[in-house]
Scaffold this active site. Structure first.
Site, PDB file in Angstrom:
ATOM      1  N   ARG A  42       0.806  -1.221   0.000  1.00 37.38           N
ATOM      2  CA  ARG A  42       0.000   0.000   0.000  1.00 37.38           C
ATOM      3  C   ARG A  42       0.839   1.272   0.000  1.00 37.38           C
ATOM      4  O   ARG A  42       0.348   2.351  -0.269  1.00 37.38           O
ATOM      5  CB  ARG A  42      -0.949   0.001   1.213  1.00 37.38           C
ATOM      6  N   THR A  81       2.334 -13.269  11.963  1.00 36.67           N
ATOM      7  CA  THR A  81       3.277 -12.713  12.948  1.00 36.67           C
ATOM      8  C   THR A  81       3.889 -13.795  13.847  1.00 36.67           C
ATOM      9  O   THR A  81       5.045 -13.680  14.260  1.00 36.67           O
ATOM     10  CB  THR A  81       2.586 -11.634  13.804  1.00 36.67           C
ATOM     11  N   GLY A  91      -6.287  -5.570  16.213  1.00 33.12           N
ATOM     12  CA  GLY A  91      -6.793  -6.667  17.032  1.00 33.12           C
ATOM     13  C   GLY A  91      -7.467  -6.088  18.278  1.00 33.12           C
ATOM     14  O   GLY A  91      -6.909  -5.199  18.917  1.00 33.12           O
ATOM     15  N   GLU A 129      -8.690 -10.587  15.947  1.00 29.58           N
ATOM     16  CA  GLU A 129      -8.314  -9.764  14.790  1.00 29.58           C
ATOM     17  C   GLU A 129      -9.556  -9.243  14.066  1.00 29.58           C
ATOM     18  O   GLU A 129     -10.622  -9.860  14.105  1.00 29.58           O
ATOM     19  CB  GLU A 129      -7.448 -10.594  13.828  1.00 29.58           C
ATOM     20  N   ASN A 138      39.408  38.354  -5.643  1.00 28.63           N
ATOM     21  CA  ASN A 138      38.108  38.865  -6.078  1.00 28.63           C
ATOM     22  C   ASN A 138      37.844  38.435  -7.515  1.00 28.63           C
ATOM     23  O   ASN A 138      38.627  38.713  -8.409  1.00 28.63           O
ATOM     24  CB  ASN A 138      38.137  40.411  -5.984  1.00 28.63           C
TER      25      ASN A 138
HETATM   26  C1  UD1 Z   1      -1.035  -6.839  13.940  1.00 28.81           C
HETATM   27  C2  UD1 Z   1      -1.702  -7.562  15.079  1.00 28.81           C
HETATM   28  C3  UD1 Z   1      -2.884  -6.757  15.553  1.00 28.81           C
HETATM   29  C4  UD1 Z   1      -2.450  -5.373  15.955  1.00 28.81           C
HETATM   30  C5  UD1 Z   1      -1.702  -4.698  14.837  1.00 28.81           C
HETATM   31  C6  UD1 Z   1      -1.092  -3.414  15.302  1.00 28.81           C
HETATM   32  C7  UD1 Z   1      -1.375  -9.954  14.652  1.00 28.81           C
HETATM   33  C8  UD1 Z   1      -2.009 -11.195  14.205  1.00 28.81           C
HETATM   34  N1  UD1 Z   1      -2.138  -8.854  14.635  1.00 28.81           N
HETATM   35  O1  UD1 Z   1      -1.946  -6.780  12.883  1.00 28.81           O
HETATM   36  O2  UD1 Z   1      -3.519  -7.394  16.632  1.00 28.81           O
HETATM   37  O3  UD1 Z   1      -3.580  -4.602  16.336  1.00 28.81           O
HETATM   38  O4  UD1 Z   1      -0.618  -5.542  14.375  1.00 28.81           O
HETATM   39  O5  UD1 Z   1      -0.529  -2.698  14.239  1.00 28.81           O
HETATM   40  O6  UD1 Z   1      -0.223  -9.962  15.027  1.00 28.81           O
HETATM   41  N2  UD1 Z   1       5.044  -9.517   9.581  1.00 28.81           N
HETATM   42  C9  UD1 Z   1       6.083 -10.362   9.286  1.00 28.81           C
HETATM   43  N3  UD1 Z   1       5.794 -11.610   8.815  1.00 28.81           N
HETATM   44  C10 UD1 Z   1       4.527 -12.039   8.630  1.00 28.81           C
HETATM   45  C11 UD1 Z   1       3.464 -11.175   8.931  1.00 28.81           C
HETATM   46  C12 UD1 Z   1       3.750  -9.904   9.411  1.00 28.81           C
HETATM   47  O7  UD1 Z   1       7.241  -9.991   9.440  1.00 28.81           O
HETATM   48  O8  UD1 Z   1       4.364 -13.190   8.213  1.00 28.81           O
HETATM   49  C13 UD1 Z   1       5.351  -8.175  10.091  1.00 28.81           C
HETATM   50  C14 UD1 Z   1       4.889  -7.054   9.193  1.00 28.81           C
HETATM   51  O9  UD1 Z   1       5.929  -6.686   8.287  1.00 28.81           O
HETATM   52  C15 UD1 Z   1       4.606  -5.941  10.189  1.00 28.81           C
HETATM   53  C16 UD1 Z   1       4.182  -6.694  11.452  1.00 28.81           C
HETATM   54  O10 UD1 Z   1       4.655  -8.004  11.311  1.00 28.81           O
HETATM   55  O11 UD1 Z   1       5.766  -5.180  10.478  1.00 28.81           O
HETATM   56  C17 UD1 Z   1       2.693  -6.701  11.669  1.00 28.81           C
HETATM   57  O12 UD1 Z   1       2.079  -7.387  10.619  1.00 28.81           O
HETATM   58  P1  UD1 Z   1       0.752  -6.891   9.926  1.00 28.81           P
HETATM   59  O13 UD1 Z   1       0.390  -7.837   8.856  1.00 28.81           O
HETATM   60  O14 UD1 Z   1       0.876  -5.452   9.576  1.00 28.81           O
HETATM   61  O15 UD1 Z   1      -0.267  -7.097  11.131  1.00 28.81           O
HETATM   62  P2  UD1 Z   1      -1.604  -6.330  11.369  1.00 28.81           P
HETATM   63  O16 UD1 Z   1      -2.660  -6.891  10.494  1.00 28.81           O
HETATM   64  O17 UD1 Z   1      -1.370  -4.878  11.315  1.00 28.81           O
END
Ligand code: UD1
Ligand code: CA
Length: 463
Positions: A17, A88, A152, A165, A384
């Site tokens: 995005r 995550t 979440g 979530e 100069n």
């Molecule tokens: C996550 C939380 C959510 C919280 C929010 C806050 C989970 C399941 N949810 O959601 O509860 O409110 O953050 O911003 O954790 N990432 C990886 N590998 C992966 C997936 C994600 O490195 O496989 C990293 C992303 O690059 C990012 C972070 O983890 O930096 C969070 O991942 P993202 O997918 O943005 O989670 P949210 O849906 O925002």
């Protein structure tokens, strides 16, 4: 015995995005990269508290690029690779798998997201103090969101809480305002044990780290009062807002230390810029990169100064452009001055309007006041240079040097054809083209002789 602490920063996400042509972790942010912020907070937390620990970034999309950046900037930050972005919990797991249990000496493990740049070391310290004093197994930082969409939700009950979530939430749960920030601290042994039990049976088919929080466990939330610190960067609007916020705080600090900013909302100062007391900055100025500005300087409107050093009492007049240069004390540049990389302007020198200077060293008190180009040159003290002077430094293939000694006078509309050397105390008559060396104290003139024919003008003037 004091604790050892691991800090894991999740940065495998693609950041689609953001629509940038770089991985999300390397998105620009006030002169730094997005990933520098969590890394900075983690480093600050360890060094402030004098804590032994390690920092690991989990990388995925653009891993090589991010890793190169991290290795070039930090000595003690590790990286691990998450093969597929399965959620995550899977990200944290790729870190845990990279450290042999026998070698894991950490007592606590922090998990942070790479895309929340406003979290500071003090926020990590706050969580650490609580998990220790309350002897918890895990602690999640939460806050009350004005608009909880996408986060979440913290679902409370008498027994404790769990996290749902957005995609898995029903209408009632969606109403909950307390949300998960994505920042946590765990007892390391608890994390290792419990993460194994997480499944991907949910709407996204992802392994959610948040599933580790369950009612019957010794886990808690810490609700932060300040929503802003958890502001995430997922799209260009959030990038712009975070950058604005971060600059604003930095500029506020500079102002409070004694820098006069005429209008903060129209001034753009990167985080690594230093400015001395008594300096005044007009609006529409951009100070970028590792720029250092001395005390009592005046930077006028529309100027852009990048990776440069200005000593005290320098005046940059309106609409000047400086990049990788040094300007020494009491010098003045512009209006409409252009100083290109490798330039060093001596104290009390004066560079006037529409003058371009590239890779040149000007000693103290040199004047190049109007409409000139000086490239690959050295100019001695107090010389100069008249209006419209040009160093012809390029022969179509190579660049050559021009040397001009001290106390010289170079008449207007002259050129030097490099390589050429002019000694000290020389005088070049205006309109001259100098391509021969001049010894100290010499005079040179090289221009066509004037021929004047009385009365002949009327032949050429056509009415
Ligand atoms: C996550 C939380 C959510 C919280 C929010 C806050 C989970 C399941 N949810 O959601 O509860 O409110 O953050 O911003 O954790 N990432 C990886 N590998 C992966 C997936 C994600 O490195 O496989 C990293 C992303 O690059 C990012 C972070 O983890 O930096 C969070 O991942 P993202 O997918 O943005 O989670 P949210 O849906 O925002
Ligand atoms: Ca996110």
């Amino acid at each position: 015995m004091s604790d050892t602490i691991s800090l894991v920063i999740l940065a495998a996400g693609e950041g689609k995005r953001l629509k940038l042509n770089c991985p999300k972790a390397l998105a620009p942010m006030a002169g730094r990269k997005l990933v520098d912020f969590p890394v900075g907070a983690a480093l600050g937390f360890l060094s402030e508290g004098n804590i032994e620990g390690n920092i690991t970034l989990v990388l995925g999309h653009g891993a090589t690029e991010v890793k190169n950046y991290i290795n070039s900037k930090y000595d003690d930050v590790n990286t691990v690779f998450q093969e597929n972005q399965l959620g995550t919990a899977d990200a944290v797991n790729s870190y845990l798998k990279s450290v042999d249990i026998k070698d894991d000496k950490s007592d606590y493990t922090f998990v942070m997201c790479a895309d929340t740049p406003m979290i500071g070391e003090e926020d990590l310290t706050r969580l650490y103090n609580i998990i220790k004093s309350k002897e918890l197994d895990a602690l999640a930082a939460t806050f009350l969101a004005k608009d909880p969409f996408g986060y979440g939700r913290i679902v409370l009950s008498k027994q404790g809480f769990h996290i749902v979530e957005e995609k898995d939430a029903n209408e009632e749960t969606k109403e909950i305002q307390e949300v998960n920030s994505g920042l946590y601290v765990f007892k390391s042994c608890f994390l290792r044990k419990e993460i194994k039990k997480i499944s991907n049976k949910n709407q996204s088919g992802e392994f959610y780290l948040t599933d580790i929080f369950e009612e019957d466990k010794n886990v808690k939330t810490e609700c932060f009062e300040n929503e802003e610190i958890f502001y995430g960067v997922n799209d260009l609007q959030q990038l712009q807002q975070s950058e604005r916020f971060i600059r604003w705080e930095h500029m506020g600090k500079l102002r409070d230390e004694g820098v006069r900013l005429i209008d903060l909302s129209h001034t753009y100062i990167d985080l690594d810029v230093e400015i001395g007391v008594g300096t005044c900055i007009y609006p529409n100025v951009f100070l970028e990169g590792k720029t250092k500005i001395g005390a009592d300087c005046l930077i006028e409107a529309g100027s852009i100064i990048r990776n440069s050093v200005l000593h005290d009492s320098v005046n940059i007049k309106a609409y000047s452009h400086l990049e990788d240069v040094i300007v020494r004390s009491h010098a003045s540049i512009g209006p409409f001055g252009r100083l290109r990389p490798g330039t060093d302007i001596g104290a009390e020198s004066k560079i006037g309007n529409f003058v371009e200077i590239k890779k040149s060293k000007l000693e103290k008190g040199v004047k190049v006041s109007h409409l000139s180009y000086v490239g690959d040159a050295e100019i001695g003290e107090e010389s100069n240079i008249g209006c419209g002077f040009v160093t012809c430094n390029y022969d179509g293939k190579n660049k050559h040097k021009t040397e001009i000694g001290k106390n010289c006078f170079i008449g207007s509309n002259s050129q030097t054809v490099a390589p050429v050397e002019i000694g000290n105390d020389c005088f070049v008559a205006s309109g001259s083209t100098i391509n021969q060396p001049m010894e100290d104290g010499s005079f040179a003139i090289s221009r066509g002789r004037q021929v004047t024919k009385p009365g002949l003008a009327k032949k050429f003037i056509k009415k």
